[in-house]
Each structure stands twice: as structure tokens, then as C-alpha cells.
Design an enzyme around this catalytic site. Structure first.
Site, PDB file in Angstrom:
ATOM      1  N   SER A  24       0.818  -1.239   0.016  1.00  0.00           N
ATOM      2  CA  SER A  24      -0.095   0.143  -0.015  1.00  0.00           C
ATOM      3  C   SER A  24       0.741   1.375   0.059  1.00  0.00           C
ATOM      4  CB  SER A  24      -0.903   0.152   1.196  1.00  0.00           C
ATOM      5  OG  SER A  24      -0.084  -0.066   2.449  1.00  0.00           O
ATOM      6  N   THR A  43      -3.000   3.598   4.243  1.00  0.00           N
ATOM      7  CA  THR A  43      -1.758   4.570   4.186  1.00  0.00           C
ATOM      8  C   THR A  43      -0.852   4.708   5.615  1.00  0.00           C
ATOM      9  OG1 THR A  43      -3.435   5.910   3.361  1.00  0.00           O
ATOM     10  CG2 THR A  43      -1.775   7.207   4.462  1.00  0.00           C
ATOM     11  N   THR A  62       1.578   6.761   0.640  1.00  0.00           N
ATOM     12  CA  THR A  62       0.483   5.747   0.163  1.00  0.00           C
ATOM     13  C   THR A  62       0.559   5.547  -1.282  1.00  0.00           C
ATOM     14  OG1 THR A  62      -1.577   5.151   0.203  1.00  0.00           O
ATOM     15  CG2 THR A  62      -1.607   7.244  -0.212  1.00  0.00           C
ATOM     16  N   ARG A  99      -6.675   9.202  -9.991  1.00  0.00           N
ATOM     17  CA  ARG A  99      -7.210   9.550  -8.971  1.00  0.00           C
ATOM     18  C   ARG A  99      -6.240   9.659  -7.773  1.00  0.00           C
ATOM     19  NH1 ARG A  99      -6.988   6.844  -3.351  1.00  0.00           N
ATOM     20  NH2 ARG A  99      -8.779   7.366  -2.519  1.00  0.00           N
ATOM     21  N   THR A 102      -6.330   7.323   7.621  1.00  0.00           N
ATOM     22  CA  THR A 102      -6.059   6.013   6.636  1.00  0.00           C
ATOM     23  C   THR A 102      -7.358   5.675   6.341  1.00  0.00           C
ATOM     24  OG1 THR A 102      -4.814   4.155   6.496  1.00  0.00           O
ATOM     25  CG2 THR A 102      -6.076   4.426   8.665  1.00  0.00           C
ATOM     26  N   GLY A 103      -7.476   5.061   5.249  1.00  0.00           N
ATOM     27  CA  GLY A 103      -8.924   4.606   4.892  1.00  0.00           C
ATOM     28  C   GLY A 103      -9.131   5.258   3.624  1.00  0.00           C
TER      29      GLY A 103
HETATM   30  N1  GLY Z   1      -6.022   7.108   2.275  1.00  0.00           N
HETATM   31  C1  GLY Z   1      -5.360   6.946   1.003  1.00  0.00           C
HETATM   32  C2  GLY Z   1      -6.242   7.016  -0.096  1.00  0.00           C
HETATM   33  O1  GLY Z   1      -7.533   7.123  -0.082  1.00  0.00           O
HETATM   34  O2  GLY Z   1      -5.591   7.222  -1.077  1.00  0.00           O
END
Ligand code: GLY
Length: 334
Positions: free
Chosen positions: A90, A192, A210, A220, A243-244
Site C-alpha cells: 500500500s 496509508t 500511500t 485518482r 487512513t482509509g
Molecule cells: N487514504 C489513502 C487514499 O485514500 O488514497
């Protein structure tokens, strides 16, 4: 527990984000009034906290802090440990690619003065967090994106390399068989690395890095490079990192919100819980289908962490103890 072990416990959702499965003999129920049972930490400095199970990263950060280094150096070097780990799918090298097979990285860093730097959609450079620091220190800007960020990194001596490892290429090729628009992902591949540290002088810095949502649309960008969303540091108050699912963090400017809630007197734990409540209490929120987690620290060295779903954790290194703790969470299984 290794993050990859969470896979065993993760349920795939329609949004493609993982949520934890239920505890033994448990049935779903949501606790609107979750009260944290997480104890407030002691305030021995220095300290470092990070999202997920990243003891190697917190060890590196603590080495720097114990030697009298700055919180800024500690969070950068700590994040670099995970960026270089090709088994971490990740972040950095080995991060899972977008739907077209391109590994694109987002990262940011913020210091005790409120200075910040970030990189967005960075390709072919493993240590995105260090490029973000260079943006902060060597340019008049806050954010560099795409090819410009890569060219800048190379001008600063970063070597370009292929970030798509054999393992991540194999995973992407497997995904391509069905190539659903909504990527099927889980906790392991969408986490992340965010790190916050307080040094011996009591000064705070933070960083996060990340490869974003696996198999995302080309172009994106999530919350992680966006100051105030993925990360915010106010040296008078404290700091937070997220994170998330970045889209949900951005919509609530999550990390800034947590720091502002601490400014108003909430503890880090209370502030993280309130920021999660802002997400889940939105009308028509499909929060059951995605994960968001926050960790925070205040100027006194108190810490907190909270997530929507189970299985989020925080690694904390303080007073000689480097430990991973499961975070409290909003959707309770009882
Ligand atoms: N939290 C990292 C992302 O959504 O890319």
C-alpha cells in the site's frame, strides 16, 4: 499481528473496502454512543505513533528521537522504512497499481512551524515522503503533481525505478480478469502509513505516504497528499493523520477537524471519535462499506485512535515500549 493477516478477518464490501468480521458468537449492532475504553497515555517524551502495524518504522523513528533528532526527521525516516518494504502493498515500491498498471504515490509532510509539502500522483520514485519534504524545504510551493513532481525529484537526485514488483503485477493481472470498476480491496492493500512524532523538545511533526486505493482510476488522488485531510499538525495543539477511504476523509477535512476539536478541549481520543461520527452521521452515508481510521496526539503527549470498522490499529513507541494496539471502532459487533 501482521497487516497481511488481517485478510483472514476481512470481509469484502460493495465499495471494495474491507471491514472486519464479527467476533465469535456475535451479531451486528451499531453503537451510536460508543465510549472509548482506550486509556489516555502517559506523556513521556519523545514519542511516535503510526497507523497500522509498523514497528520497524516506529523503531527507526524512535532511534532518531532518542539521539536528539527532530520529529520531522523521525517521521520522514520512519515512513521511508515502509516505502522501501516491497512486501507492503500500500506504499512506495510494491504498492498496488491503478487499473492501468501504474503505481502512483501520494505523500505529505508537515513540520512544527506549519510548513508543509506534498506530492501527488508521483511515479517511479520510491520515497515519496522525502520528495514531499524537498517540496516543503526547497520550493516556494506546497504541492507538486505528476510529471512535474517526478522531474523535481530527479533534479534533487532521486533515482527513478520501476515500482511495480512481480507480486503487485501478479495481483493486478488477477484483478484484470474481472476488472470491476469498484476495486476489490481489503485492509491489507489500502492502508496509508501515517506517522506523528513529538521530539525531546516537545515539537510535533507528521507525515503520511500511500499508493492509494488499489486499481483506482488513472489520475485518482486520495486524502494523503492533501494538507488538512490526510494530515494536519499544529505545534501548539497536536496532530492527526488519517487512513482509509480518502474520499470520505477529504469530504470532512478530517485531520484538520481532529486538531481543531483538540483545540476546543477534546482529548485526542474524543476528537478522533467525533471526526468518525461526522462521517457516519451524514445522511445516506454508506459507512458500512468503507473504512476510515484516525490517530492523533496532543501537545501533552496524549494519544488516541478510532475507526469505523474493527481491525484498525496504531503502533506506538514511547518510554521504551514499541507496541501495536487495536483501535476502538464505531460499528460494534456484540
Ligand atoms: N487514504 C489513502 C487514499 O485514500 O488514497
Amino acid at each position: 499481528m501482521k497487516r497481511r493477516n488481517f485478510i483472514k478477518n476481512a470481509a469484502l464490501t460493495s465499495a471494495g473496502l474491507a471491514i472486519g468480521n464479527s467476533l465469535t458468537n456475535c451479531a451486528d449492532s451499531e453503537s451510536k454512543d460508543n465510549k472509548s475504553d482506550v486509556a489516555v497515555s502517559t506523556n513521556k517524551l519523545p514519542l511516535v505513533i503510526a497507523t497500522w502495524h509498523v514497528k520497524n518504522a516506529t523503531t527507526k523513528a524512535m532511534e532518531i528521537l532518542q539521539a536528539g533528532g527532530t520529529a520531522l526527521d523521525a517521521v520522514e525516516q520512519g515512513c521511508r522504512v515502509e516505502e522501501a518494504d516491497i512486501n507492503n502493498s500500500s506504499v512506495g515500491k510494491g504498492g498496488l497499481p491503478d487499473r492501468d498498471g501504474n503505481v502512483t504515490l501520494d505523500a505529505c509532510i508537515m513540520d512544527k512551524y506549519g510548513n508543509c509539502g506534498s506530492v501527488v500522483y508521483l511515479q517511479n520514485i520510491t520515497h515519496a515522503v522525502s520528495v514531499a519534504r524537498k517540496v516543503m524545504e526547497d520550493t516556494p510551493h506546497v504541492m507538486l503533481a505528476g510529471e512535474g513532481a517526478k522531474q523535481f525529484a530527479m533534479s534533487k537526485g532521486f533515482q527513478p525505478e520501476d515500482l511495480l514488483t512481480e507480486a503487485s503485477k501478479e495481483a493486478w493481472e488477477k484483478w484484470k480478469i474481472e476488472a470491476k470498476y469498484k476495486p476489490i480491496i481489503n485492509i491489507e492493500n489500502h492502508d496509508t502509513i501515517g506517522m506523528l512524532a513529538i521530539d525531546k523538545n516537545g515539537d510535533i511533526s507528521g507525515a503520511c505516504t500511500t499508493s492509494g486505493l488499489a486499481y483506482k482510476m488513472g489520475g485518482r488522488v486520495g486524502d494523503s497528499p492533501i494538507i488538512g485531510s490526510g494530515l494536519f499538525v499544529d505545534n501548539e495543539i497536536g496532530a492527526c493523520v488519517a487512513t482509509g477511504l480518502g474520499e470520505e476523509v477529504v469530504k470532512t477535512v478530517g485531520s484538520f477537524l481532529v486538531v481543531e476539536l483538540m483545540r476546543q478541549g477534546k482529548s485526542p481520543q474524543q476528537a478522533c471519535e467525533e471526526a468518525i461520527r461526522r462521517i457516519v452521521s451524514k445522511p445516506n452515508s454508506n459507512y458500512k462499506d468503507f473504512q476510515v481510521g484516525y490517530i492523533a496526539v496532543n501537545k501533552k503527549g496524549e494519544t488516541g485512535s478510532y475507526a469505523i470498522h474493527q481491525w484498525f490499529s496504531m503502533t506506538k513507541f514511547q518510554d521504551g515500549v514499541n507496541e501495536q494496539n487495536q483501535s476502538d471502532y464505531y460499528i460494534k459487533k456484540q
